[in-house]
Write a protein that holds these residues in place. Structure first.
Motif, PDB file in Angstrom:
ATOM      1  N   GLU A 107       0.418   5.816   0.789  1.00 33.88           N
ATOM      2  CA  GLU A 107      -0.474   6.820   1.362  1.00 33.88           C
ATOM      3  C   GLU A 107       0.176   8.195   1.366  1.00 33.88           C
TER       4      GLU A 107
ATOM      5  N   GLY B 201       0.822  -1.206   0.000  1.00 37.28           N
ATOM      6  CA  GLY B 201       0.000   0.000   0.000  1.00 37.28           C
ATOM      7  C   GLY B 201       0.853   1.251   0.000  1.00 37.28           C
TER       8      GLY B 201
ATOM      9  N   HIS C 142      -4.043   4.023  -0.267  1.00 35.95           N
ATOM     10  CA  HIS C 142      -4.337   3.009  -1.276  1.00 35.95           C
ATOM     11  C   HIS C 142      -3.909   1.641  -0.749  1.00 35.95           C
TER      12      HIS C 142
ATOM     13  N   ASP D  75     -10.295   0.891  -5.694  1.00 31.13           N
ATOM     14  CA  ASP D  75      -9.117   1.736  -5.853  1.00 31.13           C
ATOM     15  C   ASP D  75      -9.085   2.473  -7.190  1.00 31.13           C
TER      16      ASP D  75
ATOM     17  N   PHE E 177      -9.367   2.279  -1.950  1.00 34.20           N
ATOM     18  CA  PHE E 177      -8.757   3.508  -1.455  1.00 34.20           C
ATOM     19  C   PHE E 177      -9.669   4.093  -0.391  1.00 34.20           C
TER      20      PHE E 177
ATOM     21  N   PRO F  59      -5.903   4.066  -8.643  1.00 41.00           N
ATOM     22  CA  PRO F  59      -4.476   4.231  -8.339  1.00 41.00           C
ATOM     23  C   PRO F  59      -3.891   5.611  -8.601  1.00 41.00           C
TER      24      PRO F  59
END
Length: 419
Positions: free
Chosen positions: A33, A31, A317, A289, A324, A291
């Motif tokens: 962020e 992940g 994410h 999500d 998300f 991206p």
């Protein structure tokens, strides 16, 4: 919108020797962020100490190794996160050996460092930020953020992230618009918030959860200006500036400096009320999500209590869950003032205003030469304005007729075509 079935992710590490390792099969809980009060993007995942071409990954992956996440989403594919490995925590059991990996992008040094800076009065935002980052060996590859004239900047032993946010905050207060410093594929950019060319829409069918909160935990409704001669006597009250005291009295004290004027102190008090004098509203969206979504991007949401354009304050994410989660704030467009030639009276319009379209041409784009069609007069809503990204300016406003309107306008229109 993006179909979650089209999502795929790849984790890559670049070793000291420059070798690129596709470690996707050895990762778990991948992940990335971007948090509200942090400059740098964070990447995190667990890495199994598997063999790679006959060698354990632990012998290849080192601190400061480059880490990248490549995502594909059907209509596109790109590097969505990139940084350097800053932390590696080893966990060993009878069956497995796992490393918890943390990496940050190249703004991390600024985020963790402090400095003393001085810029004389009259410097512009771009000049200040360019000079500040240059002193740390960082070049700005793209600057589309605010650029206003600043008062003297003096910071002693302050976090660089705080210094940068304060400079951008002052630029916003002076009408320069909201800006943000971001790193994209290792290149630093200063951009205007909401400047993304693709605006994703989130409706009821593509949102898993939405939450909305309003509170007065941080509200300031009264500012008391005091002066002190440095003695043990009580501070003298110079002025009291009230805000929205119907929420109750939540007071903050500002001390007038010996060399400062009372008017300057009262202006500082009013700035405090302007910034913190209303209830805090926070909203969070969770869904499949997307991206390419980043902190500072604009989105459109019409779900739950959300209705309109919003800016992303922070975003997380999860490649594992293909989801998300983002905290958002209402987007407030810059006010555009139009002065009519026949009158000294001026009228301001902004995104979200309900107006009356006078009838006439509406166009398929804002650019010169765009194809146009006749539309009837009636009530309409402003959905985009001259300050949106890539506006062609020839037909700078986008109108969409309201549900009960007599108008069929649904496109870009000229200045003066509505009131």
């Amino acid at each position: 919108m993006i179909n979650s079935k089209d999502l795929s992710y790849k984790a890559i590490i670049v070793t000291e020797s420059g070798q690129q390792l596709d470690i996707t099969a050895a990762t778990q809980d991948l992940g990335w962020e971007e948090n509200e009060d942090e400059l740098a993007m964070k990447i995190s995942f667990d890495l199994y100490n598997a063999f790679y071409n006959g060698k354990r990954l632990s012998s290849l992956v080192k601190l400061c190794s480059v880490v990248a996440i490549q995502a594909s989403w059907g209509s596109g594919s790109d590097i969505v996160a990139q940084g350097q490995l800053t932390q590696c925590r080893r966990k060993t059991s009878k069956s497995d050996e796992v490393f918890s990996i943390t990496a940050y992008d190249n703004l991390y040094n600024l985020q963790k460092s402090s400095d003393c800076v001085f810029f004389e009065e009259g410097k512009g935002t771009q000049s200040i930020l360019t000079s500040l980052l240059s002193s740390w060996g960082i070049s700005i590859s793209s600057y589309t953020g605010p650029n206003v004239t600043h008062a003297r900047v003096l910071k002693k032993n302050a976090k660089l992230g705080t210094i940068i946010r304060d400079i951008l905050s002052e630029a916003k207060k002076k009408g320069g618009g909201a800006g943000i410093v971001r790193s994209t594929k290792g290149k630093i950019e200063v951009i205007k918030k909401g400047n993304n060319s693709t605006v994703y829409a989130f409706l009821g069918d593509n949102v898993t959860e939405v939450s909305h909160e309003i509170n007065i935990a941080s509200i300031v409704t009264r500012v008391k200006v005091v002066s002190s001669d440095g003695s043990d006597s009580a501070a003298k009250v110079e002025a009291i500036v009230d805000g929205k005291t119907d929420y109750g009295v939540f007071q903050k004290i500002i001390t007038k400096t010996q060399n400062g004027t009372l008017e300057d102190a009262k202006k500082e008090a009013q700035d405090e009320l302007d910034e913190n004098g209303s209830p805090t509203e926070t909203a969070r969206l969770t869904g499949p999500d997307v991206p390419p979504l980043r902190k500072g991007d604009m989105i459109y949401a019409k779900v739950g209590s959300l209705d309109g354009f919003y800016l992303i304050k922070s975003i997380q994410h999860s490649a594992k869950d293909r989801k998300f989660s983002a905290e958002v704030e209402k987007y407030v467009a810059s006010t555009i003032t139009k002065t009519q030639n026949t009158s000294t009276e001026s009228k301001s319009y902004k995104v979200g205003d309900i107006v009356r379209f006078k009838g006439g041409m509406h166009y398929i784009s804002s650019y010169p030469g765009a194809k146009g069609y006749q539309a009837t007069a009636g009530e309409a809503k402003i959905t985009l304005g001259p300050d949106c990204k890539a506006n062609g300016r020839a037909h700078p406003w986008q109108l969409i007729h309201t549900s009960n309107s007599t108008s069929n306008v649904y496109g870009w229109v000229d200045e003066g075509s509505f009131e």
